[in-house]
Design an enzyme around this catalytic site. Sequence first.
Site, PDB file in Angstrom:
ATOM      1  N   VAL A   1       0.799  -1.259  -0.028  1.00  0.00           N
ATOM      2  CA  VAL A   1      -0.123  -0.138  -0.017  1.00  0.00           C
ATOM      3  C   VAL A   1       0.871   1.198  -0.122  1.00  0.00           C
ATOM      4  O   VAL A   1       0.270   2.403   0.423  1.00  0.00           O
ATOM      5  CB  VAL A   1      -1.172   0.122   1.307  1.00  0.00           C
ATOM      6  CG1 VAL A   1      -1.866  -0.933   1.040  1.00  0.00           C
ATOM      7  CG2 VAL A   1      -0.363  -0.087   2.502  1.00  0.00           C
ATOM      8  N   CYS A   2       2.172   1.222  -0.250  1.00  0.00           N
ATOM      9  CA  CYS A   2       2.838   2.119  -0.403  1.00  0.00           C
ATOM     10  C   CYS A   2       3.296   2.655  -1.730  1.00  0.00           C
ATOM     11  O   CYS A   2       3.514   2.078  -2.746  1.00  0.00           O
ATOM     12  CB  CYS A   2       4.510   2.015   0.284  1.00  0.00           C
ATOM     13  SG  CYS A   2       5.216   3.346   0.716  1.00  0.00           S
ATOM     14  N   ILE A   3       3.082   4.071  -2.097  1.00  0.00           N
ATOM     15  CA  ILE A   3       3.405   4.566  -3.195  1.00  0.00           C
ATOM     16  C   ILE A   3       4.496   5.671  -3.405  1.00  0.00           C
ATOM     17  O   ILE A   3       4.818   6.636  -4.124  1.00  0.00           O
ATOM     18  CB  ILE A   3       2.081   5.391  -3.914  1.00  0.00           C
ATOM     19  CG1 ILE A   3       1.617   6.255  -2.906  1.00  0.00           C
ATOM     20  CG2 ILE A   3       1.204   4.159  -4.266  1.00  0.00           C
ATOM     21  CD1 ILE A   3       0.468   7.065  -3.276  1.00  0.00           C
ATOM     22  N   THR A   4       5.530   5.218  -2.450  1.00  0.00           N
ATOM     23  CA  THR A   4       6.596   6.165  -2.322  1.00  0.00           C
ATOM     24  C   THR A   4       7.284   6.534  -3.627  1.00  0.00           C
ATOM     25  O   THR A   4       7.719   7.700  -3.986  1.00  0.00           O
ATOM     26  CB  THR A   4       7.611   5.961  -1.204  1.00  0.00           C
ATOM     27  OG1 THR A   4       6.727   5.854   0.120  1.00  0.00           O
ATOM     28  CG2 THR A   4       8.727   6.890  -1.023  1.00  0.00           C
TER      29      THR A   4
END
Length: 325
Positions: A172-175
């Site tokens: 769920v990370c979009i870094t």
Amino acid sequence: MEIFDYDNILLLPRKCRVESRSECDAGVELGGRTFRLPVVPANMKTVVDESICAWMAQNGYFYVMHRFDLDNVQFVKDMHAKGCFASISLGVKQPDYDTVDQLAAAGITPEYVTIDIAHGHADSVKNMIGYLKSKLPATFVIAGNVATPEAVIDLENWGADATKVGVGPGKVCITKLKTGFGTGGWQLSALKWCARVATKPIIADGGIRSHGDIAKSIRFGASMVMIGSLFAGHEESPGKTVELDGALYKEYYGSASDFNKGEYKHVEGKRILEPIKGKLANTLVEMEQDVQSSISYAGGKKLMDIRKVNYVILGGDNAGEHLLM
């Protein structure tokens, strides 16, 4: 430097030395305690809550409570009242310093504190480590998150007892999409790179998609593996239950998402729905059995025997067998 991730690596078996996989010990030591498994649920609001943390502590597992909308001082008191160790998360802002002051003033020492910010290679983390060590010297301090050997060296020199490696590899990370930075897509390689310089434990954080990835993390230098999505979709998970086309799902969102922050500002996370997997206890038993199997394939009897195996890289220019050096 080799660049690879979990999907690009397979570990190579060695001669089995046990009659049964159940002889293999999947336990790991961290901060003076031994835990049944080298895994810890991510310290996120949709993954852990107070009841899950208490259950895990009572059943021999490591946990880290999240730091959002929580009275940390009361949480530590409650865990100690239950006869459990206390493992909390802090940021680096003034309210976090106030929490440390309150704990110290009350004579309460949490056994573990995780300094948990997205970019952990920072003076703000250095200052918080120093403050924790001065006020709560008996606390085991985990600091992160970081992505480079330079950062691991600095955090250890600043006093961290363990470092958390992984910037943006989570489901769920979009870094990497929002900033162009991180370990998304090469988390396992970043772990290997960081472990080469580490003298203290590393917690690999993010990018785990299957139980076999736990063994791969141990092989490349992790002592503990932090897992979000695989733990998020259980009946007990604190995420909201959602029904979609007759199937049940649990809401799972990143700590840097607008769902967690309550506002759309410096967002580096998103929300997804995880299919409900049943009970957390059953997943932990299956994970333990799978790690025991990994140890048996490694020709070992203990978890760290996995570190001794060779591996192959699948595909790409640097594919091939890699022998122990």
